[in-house]
Design a protein around this motif. Structure first.
Motif, PDB file in Angstrom:
ATOM      1  N   PHE A  65       0.984  -1.156   0.193  1.00  0.00           N
ATOM      2  CA  PHE A  65       0.030   0.206   0.051  1.00  0.00           C
ATOM      3  C   PHE A  65       0.882   0.574  -0.089  1.00  0.00           C
ATOM      4  CE2 PHE A  65       1.205  -1.405   4.302  1.00  0.00           C
ATOM      5  CZ  PHE A  65       1.357   0.118   4.813  1.00  0.00           C
ATOM      6  N   SER A  66       0.284   2.689  -0.279  1.00  0.00           N
ATOM      7  CA  SER A  66       0.856   3.774  -0.009  1.00  0.00           C
ATOM      8  C   SER A  66       0.107   4.823   0.687  1.00  0.00           C
ATOM      9  CB  SER A  66       0.900   3.767  -1.762  1.00  0.00           C
ATOM     10  OG  SER A  66       1.963   3.739  -2.500  1.00  0.00           O
ATOM     11  N   TYR A  67       0.495   5.453   0.948  1.00  0.00           N
ATOM     12  CA  TYR A  67       0.177   7.083   2.387  1.00  0.00           C
ATOM     13  C   TYR A  67      -0.084   7.791   1.258  1.00  0.00           C
ATOM     14  CZ  TYR A  67       1.069   3.571   6.930  1.00  0.00           C
ATOM     15  OH  TYR A  67       1.625   2.698   7.678  1.00  0.00           O
ATOM     16  N   SER A  68      -1.397   8.554   1.440  1.00  0.00           N
ATOM     17  CA  SER A  68      -1.784   9.441   0.758  1.00  0.00           C
ATOM     18  C   SER A  68      -1.095  10.672   1.064  1.00  0.00           C
ATOM     19  CB  SER A  68      -2.476  10.106   1.150  1.00  0.00           C
ATOM     20  OG  SER A  68      -3.229  11.047   0.596  1.00  0.00           O
ATOM     21  N   LEU A  69      -0.363  11.449   1.131  1.00  0.00           N
ATOM     22  CA  LEU A  69       0.649  13.104   1.652  1.00  0.00           C
ATOM     23  C   LEU A  69       0.175  13.952   1.966  1.00  0.00           C
ATOM     24  CD1 LEU A  69       4.070  11.938   0.964  1.00  0.00           C
ATOM     25  CD2 LEU A  69       3.076  11.480   3.115  1.00  0.00           C
ATOM     26  N   ALA A 111       1.935  11.460  -2.921  1.00  0.00           N
ATOM     27  CA  ALA A 111       1.627   9.718  -1.804  1.00  0.00           C
ATOM     28  C   ALA A 111       3.007   8.393  -1.861  1.00  0.00           C
ATOM     29  CB  ALA A 111       0.407   8.271  -2.414  1.00  0.00           C
ATOM     30  N   VAL A 112       3.421   7.556  -1.145  1.00  0.00           N
ATOM     31  CA  VAL A 112       4.462   7.017  -0.581  1.00  0.00           C
ATOM     32  C   VAL A 112       4.688   5.677  -0.020  1.00  0.00           C
ATOM     33  CG1 VAL A 112       5.100   8.218   1.431  1.00  0.00           C
ATOM     34  CG2 VAL A 112       6.938   7.651   0.324  1.00  0.00           C
ATOM     35  N   ALA A 113       5.267   5.335  -0.464  1.00  0.00           N
ATOM     36  CA  ALA A 113       4.983   3.559  -0.318  1.00  0.00           C
ATOM     37  C   ALA A 113       6.347   3.366   1.287  1.00  0.00           C
ATOM     38  CB  ALA A 113       5.478   2.702  -0.886  1.00  0.00           C
ATOM     39  N   PRO A 114       5.953   2.757   2.108  1.00  0.00           N
ATOM     40  CA  PRO A 114       6.828   2.340   2.899  1.00  0.00           C
ATOM     41  C   PRO A 114       8.786   2.026   2.896  1.00  0.00           C
ATOM     42  CG  PRO A 114       4.893   2.269   3.876  1.00  0.00           C
ATOM     43  CD  PRO A 114       4.638   2.284   1.996  1.00  0.00           C
ATOM     44  N   SER A 115       8.094   1.289   2.249  1.00  0.00           N
ATOM     45  CA  SER A 115       9.697   0.812   1.213  1.00  0.00           C
ATOM     46  C   SER A 115      10.415   1.718   0.154  1.00  0.00           C
ATOM     47  CB  SER A 115       8.992  -0.608   0.438  1.00  0.00           C
ATOM     48  OG  SER A 115       8.164  -0.069  -0.513  1.00  0.00           O
ATOM     49  N   ASP A 116       9.990   2.745  -0.176  1.00  0.00           N
ATOM     50  CA  ASP A 116      10.417   4.250  -0.981  1.00  0.00           C
ATOM     51  C   ASP A 116      11.150   4.857  -0.306  1.00  0.00           C
ATOM     52  OD1 ASP A 116       9.150   3.002  -3.234  1.00  0.00           O
ATOM     53  OD2 ASP A 116       7.516   4.609  -3.214  1.00  0.00           O
ATOM     54  N   PHE A 117      11.616   4.281   1.719  1.00  0.00           N
ATOM     55  CA  PHE A 117      12.379   5.893   1.790  1.00  0.00           C
ATOM     56  C   PHE A 117      12.717   5.155   2.979  1.00  0.00           C
ATOM     57  CE2 PHE A 117       8.077   6.515   3.133  1.00  0.00           C
ATOM     58  CZ  PHE A 117       8.069   6.126   4.602  1.00  0.00           C
ATOM     59  N   LYS A 118      14.286   5.882   3.573  1.00  0.00           N
ATOM     60  CA  LYS A 118      14.316   5.090   4.819  1.00  0.00           C
ATOM     61  C   LYS A 118      14.101   6.586   5.633  1.00  0.00           C
ATOM     62  CE  LYS A 118      19.166   4.648   6.436  1.00  0.00           C
ATOM     63  NZ  LYS A 118      20.672   5.228   6.695  1.00  0.00           N
ATOM     64  N   PRO A 119      13.813   6.323   6.248  1.00  0.00           N
ATOM     65  CA  PRO A 119      13.038   7.442   7.921  1.00  0.00           C
ATOM     66  C   PRO A 119      14.614   7.676   8.086  1.00  0.00           C
ATOM     67  CG  PRO A 119      12.568   5.215   8.360  1.00  0.00           C
ATOM     68  CD  PRO A 119      13.268   5.128   7.329  1.00  0.00           C
ATOM     69  N   SER A 120      14.366   9.263   8.342  1.00  0.00           N
ATOM     70  CA  SER A 120      15.022  10.209   9.301  1.00  0.00           C
ATOM     71  C   SER A 120      14.455  11.162   9.693  1.00  0.00           C
ATOM     72  CB  SER A 120      15.523  10.715   7.840  1.00  0.00           C
ATOM     73  OG  SER A 120      15.099  11.983   7.121  1.00  0.00           O
ATOM     74  N   GLN A 157       3.646   6.425  11.563  1.00  0.00           N
ATOM     75  CA  GLN A 157       3.788   4.709  10.569  1.00  0.00           C
ATOM     76  C   GLN A 157       3.758   5.841   9.274  1.00  0.00           C
ATOM     77  OE1 GLN A 157      -0.278   3.817  12.025  1.00  0.00           O
ATOM     78  NE2 GLN A 157      -1.268   5.010  10.172  1.00  0.00           N
ATOM     79  N   MET A 158       3.830   6.602   8.887  1.00  0.00           N
ATOM     80  CA  MET A 158       4.225   6.985   7.652  1.00  0.00           C
ATOM     81  C   MET A 158       5.497   7.175   7.317  1.00  0.00           C
ATOM     82  SD  MET A 158       1.064  10.097   6.586  1.00  0.00           S
ATOM     83  CE  MET A 158       1.611  11.075   7.884  1.00  0.00           C
ATOM     84  N   ALA A 159       6.104   7.156   8.187  1.00  0.00           N
ATOM     85  CA  ALA A 159       8.057   7.060   8.457  1.00  0.00           C
ATOM     86  C   ALA A 159       7.973   5.473   8.664  1.00  0.00           C
ATOM     87  CB  ALA A 159       8.315   7.862   9.375  1.00  0.00           C
ATOM     88  N   VAL A 261      19.299  17.896  10.326  1.00  0.00           N
ATOM     89  CA  VAL A 261      19.796  16.666  10.132  1.00  0.00           C
ATOM     90  C   VAL A 261      19.459  16.745   8.203  1.00  0.00           C
ATOM     91  CG1 VAL A 261      18.692  14.034   9.617  1.00  0.00           C
ATOM     92  CG2 VAL A 261      18.990  15.137  11.739  1.00  0.00           C
ATOM     93  N   GLU A 262      19.847  16.668   6.949  1.00  0.00           N
ATOM     94  CA  GLU A 262      20.121  16.812   5.674  1.00  0.00           C
ATOM     95  C   GLU A 262      19.119  15.614   5.757  1.00  0.00           C
ATOM     96  OE1 GLU A 262      23.586  17.047   4.530  1.00  0.00           O
ATOM     97  OE2 GLU A 262      24.656  19.149   4.852  1.00  0.00           O
ATOM     98  N   SER A 263      18.156  15.991   4.626  1.00  0.00           N
ATOM     99  CA  SER A 263      17.442  15.254   3.296  1.00  0.00           C
ATOM    100  C   SER A 263      18.099  14.306   2.681  1.00  0.00           C
ATOM    101  CB  SER A 263      15.975  16.157   3.609  1.00  0.00           C
ATOM    102  OG  SER A 263      16.145  16.892   2.247  1.00  0.00           O
ATOM    103  N   THR A 264      17.540  13.303   2.352  1.00  0.00           N
ATOM    104  CA  THR A 264      17.813  12.752   1.850  1.00  0.00           C
ATOM    105  C   THR A 264      17.124  12.075   0.454  1.00  0.00           C
ATOM    106  OG1 THR A 264      18.514  10.353   2.311  1.00  0.00           O
ATOM    107  CG2 THR A 264      20.215  12.528   2.093  1.00  0.00           C
ATOM    108  N   GLY A 265      17.598  11.564  -0.797  1.00  0.00           N
ATOM    109  CA  GLY A 265      16.917  10.745  -1.880  1.00  0.00           C
ATOM    110  C   GLY A 265      15.470  11.291  -2.254  1.00  0.00           C
ATOM    111  N   VAL A 266      14.226  10.081  -2.135  1.00  0.00           N
ATOM    112  CA  VAL A 266      12.919  10.787  -1.953  1.00  0.00           C
ATOM    113  C   VAL A 266      12.587  11.428  -1.237  1.00  0.00           C
ATOM    114  CG1 VAL A 266      10.847   9.080  -1.957  1.00  0.00           C
ATOM    115  CG2 VAL A 266      12.744   8.193  -2.912  1.00  0.00           C
ATOM    116  N   GLN A 267      12.882  11.327  -0.049  1.00  0.00           N
ATOM    117  CA  GLN A 267      12.245  12.191   1.017  1.00  0.00           C
ATOM    118  C   GLN A 267      12.125  14.010   0.741  1.00  0.00           C
ATOM    119  OE1 GLN A 267      13.824  11.241   4.858  1.00  0.00           O
ATOM    120  NE2 GLN A 267      14.303   9.202   4.594  1.00  0.00           N
TER     121      GLN A 267
END
Length: 271
Positions: A65-69, A111-120, A157-159, A261-267
């Motif tokens: 699933f993906s979360y609506s942002l 929208a973002v899937a939980p597997s698409d990012f590294k939590p920060s 939860q979304m992270a 904290v610097e943001s990276t990638g998909v985030q």
């Protein structure tokens, strides 16, 4: 979700679009006692708020699933639309559409899937700030109204972190931080009432601030004593404990400050 099977009963939580539940008990044709899959929270909901799915769909919807942002965004069916809120789940979303039963829905928002990012910590803060000015609503979990543990639960939860529904349970997870000088952005601050019970929670931000839901989602100053309300010039909440769920970050700032904290990638692309 209500405490008992009656519209007059206290609302103790909410279910958002796409979240799954297990039906534990039925009372007539109007009410079901359910356990939410996301946090095991139990309450009563009206039967017409639920849609039956097969066991295989239940497993797939909980893993793919993906979360609506978007704060509020419609999903479009063939001849109708359904407004959904931030944190709602889009089951088996392919980036354009998903299906519930025989009906296909399209979704054009972020929208973002939980597997698409590294939590920060940076991602946590950005998600939390999207809820700014959300009014307080006991039991609420949406941008139309929420309470303090719901803010924490929804953001983490979304992270990608499973967090309990209530502050008294949230304080049981993570690692203790003994001194506020050792805290970092994204840590959770827990506060007690006059009876010594955990009654409030917030998310630490840089520069000695906390984002929390008190009257509405807001940002206030935080120190070793608690939350300081600059408008009223008083402490509104007394600090009990700080807990850490995110990985520890090596600080690059002075003592007593929370590191940026610097943001990276998909985030970084999501906001």
């Amino acid at each position: 979700m209500r405490h008992s099977p009656s519209q007059r009963s206290e609302m103790i939580s909410q279910l958002l679009f796409g979240e799954t539940v297990e039906v534990m008990e039925e009372k007539g044709k109007q009410w079901c006692k359910v356990r939410a899959s996301c946090d095991n929270f139990i309450g009563w909901v009206e039967t017409n708020q639920l849609k039956a799915i097969t066991p295989s769909e239940f497993e797939r919807f909980n893993t793919h699933f993906s979360y609506s942002l978007e704060l509020v965004q419609p999903v479009m069916g063939t001849d109708h639309f359904i407004p959904i809120t931030m944190g709602a789940r889009l089951p088996e979303f392919d980036g354009i559409r998903f299906r519930l039963g025989e009906v296909f829905y399209t979704f054009s928002g972020q929208a973002v899937a939980p597997s698409d990012f590294k939590p920060s910590a940076d991602f946590i803060v950005k998600l939390a700030k999207r809820y700014l000015n959300t009014p307080f609503l006991w039991g609420g979990r949406s941008p139309f109204g929420m309470d303090s543990p719901a803010l924490v639960q929804m953001v983490f939860q979304m992270a990608g972190y499973k967090v309990p529904r209530e502050a008294a349970a949230q304080i049981e997870i993570g690692d203790n931080i003994d001194f506020i000088e050792n805290a970092q952005t994204g840590d959770l601050a827990f506060f007690e009432n006059n009876q010594g019970r955990i009654s409030h929670v917030g998310i630490l931000m840089p520069e000695g601030k906390v984002i929390h839901c008190f009257g509405g989602v807001r940002i206030d100053k935080l120190d070793h004593y608690g939350i300081y309300d600059e408008t009223r010039q008083l402490y509104s909440k007394r600090l009990r404990l700080i807990k850490r769920i995110l990985p520890t970050i090596v600080p690059k700032v002075g003592v007593g400050e929370l590191p940026e904290v610097e943001s990276t990638g998909v985030q970084a692309e999501l906001f």
